[in-house]
Design a protein around this motif. Sequence first.
Motif, PDB file in Angstrom:
ATOM      1  N   SER A  71      62.183  88.233  33.274  1.00  0.00           N
ATOM      2  CA  SER A  71      60.919  88.893  33.817  1.00  0.00           C
ATOM      3  C   SER A  71      61.758  90.326  33.831  1.00  0.00           C
ATOM      4  CB  SER A  71      60.699  88.732  35.145  1.00  0.00           C
ATOM      5  OG  SER A  71      61.531  88.486  35.990  1.00  0.00           O
ATOM      6  N   GLY A  90      56.853  88.540  31.798  1.00  0.00           N
ATOM      7  CA  GLY A  90      57.807  87.230  32.500  1.00  0.00           C
ATOM      8  C   GLY A  90      57.266  85.688  31.608  1.00  0.00           C
ATOM      9  N   CYS A 126      60.615  88.121  25.631  1.00  0.00           N
ATOM     10  CA  CYS A 126      59.533  87.533  26.359  1.00  0.00           C
ATOM     11  C   CYS A 126      58.248  88.107  25.753  1.00  0.00           C
ATOM     12  CB  CYS A 126      59.674  87.961  27.946  1.00  0.00           C
ATOM     13  SG  CYS A 126      58.187  87.171  28.689  1.00  0.00           S
TER      14      CYS A 126
END
Length: 404
Positions: free
Chosen positions: A54, A69, A224
Amino acid sequence: MPGAVTALGIVFENEAKSGYSGGEAVTGQVLLELGRELPVKALRLLARGGASVSWKPRKGDEGSREPPGGEAECLNVERKLLGGQAGEDDLTLQAGKHEIQFCFQLPVGPLVTSFTGKYGEVYYHVTAVLERPLLPSQSVHRELRIIRHIDVNSPALLAPVQRSKEEMVGCWFITSGPVCLSAKIERKGYCNGEAIPIYAEIENCSSRLVVPKAAIYQTQTFFCDGKTRTFRQMLANVRGNHIASGCTEMWNGKTVKIPPVTPSILDCNTIRVEYSLAVSIHIPGAKKLMVELPFVIGTVPFNGFTYRNSSVASQFSMDMTWLALALPEQPEAPPNYADIVSEEEFGRHVTVLTEPGDLVEGLHYPLFAVVQEFRFQPPPLYAEVDPHPCHITERQAVPCTLQD
């Protein structure tokens, strides 16, 4: 019954162990101390692990304001240490100290090494959960250190790494000359605490004074939602001497030591940890000249043999196997002369001289004919005592005078 549990903890069997790897068994005890008698529904042990990422969005990033995240599961193991099946009566523990043994097996497949970085982490922990009737559960956590072993003696990590680069130094259309850099490390795999020997050649053909440097960098990469975030930091460095114009400097094994850091993480889809050795040249008023030599930090130390030496040694041992097959365990006696040369063959090649005149005449034979007579003769007998001793008589020295 509040206050009944006075202590709850987890102790591993081998507290000095630096870390566990895939396929190993984790053993230990759950320590429980009660101030009074306590009914218990169950005591469970949970082993969880994952990689989480994150970070805060930067200005100008497209999309929502929510920070990117994500989390990927790496370990999920559960064991029931106390308690029966559902619907059975609760277990009653007496006041005092209780040690409940536990043991569980880690997955055989490779586990990602534990790591805490700038924008994410790879974590593992063991949790003991005490379930009580009519009361909330009570739990305790303990970190579980995981290490993915990397053998630096593998052929891919024994290969040398070499880079070369050249930078032309000048201002506008006026050039003073190039600065050339060539750097090399002997292998690609190292371990914590090792000193990396650097072999480099810096040639300064410019009109400026340059300074060579070398540094170890760690690069953390996080993935991510299709986005990537990178963090790079310097771990150790070393500086060389100033190099004047028209001079060349050689590094014949200048070392830089690896500090205690996390081993390389190269097999995780969420987090990557990579290392490199950067050799750079600081040129006043010009762009820095730099080459990067990527390397891997492993856990199994170098055994002292390179891949090339080991391959040559194995080939040599393979080629010499015929020698072991050819040599008998016990040497045999030499063959008898009579078994090799028969009397018939011996008689055909021996010239018989019966008269003394023939002997004298035989001395005038060609050399080849004479040699043939000794072709099949047996070797002379060996004896420790000389059969023909030489009798040496002592003589007195006679003085000798020179006359003019």
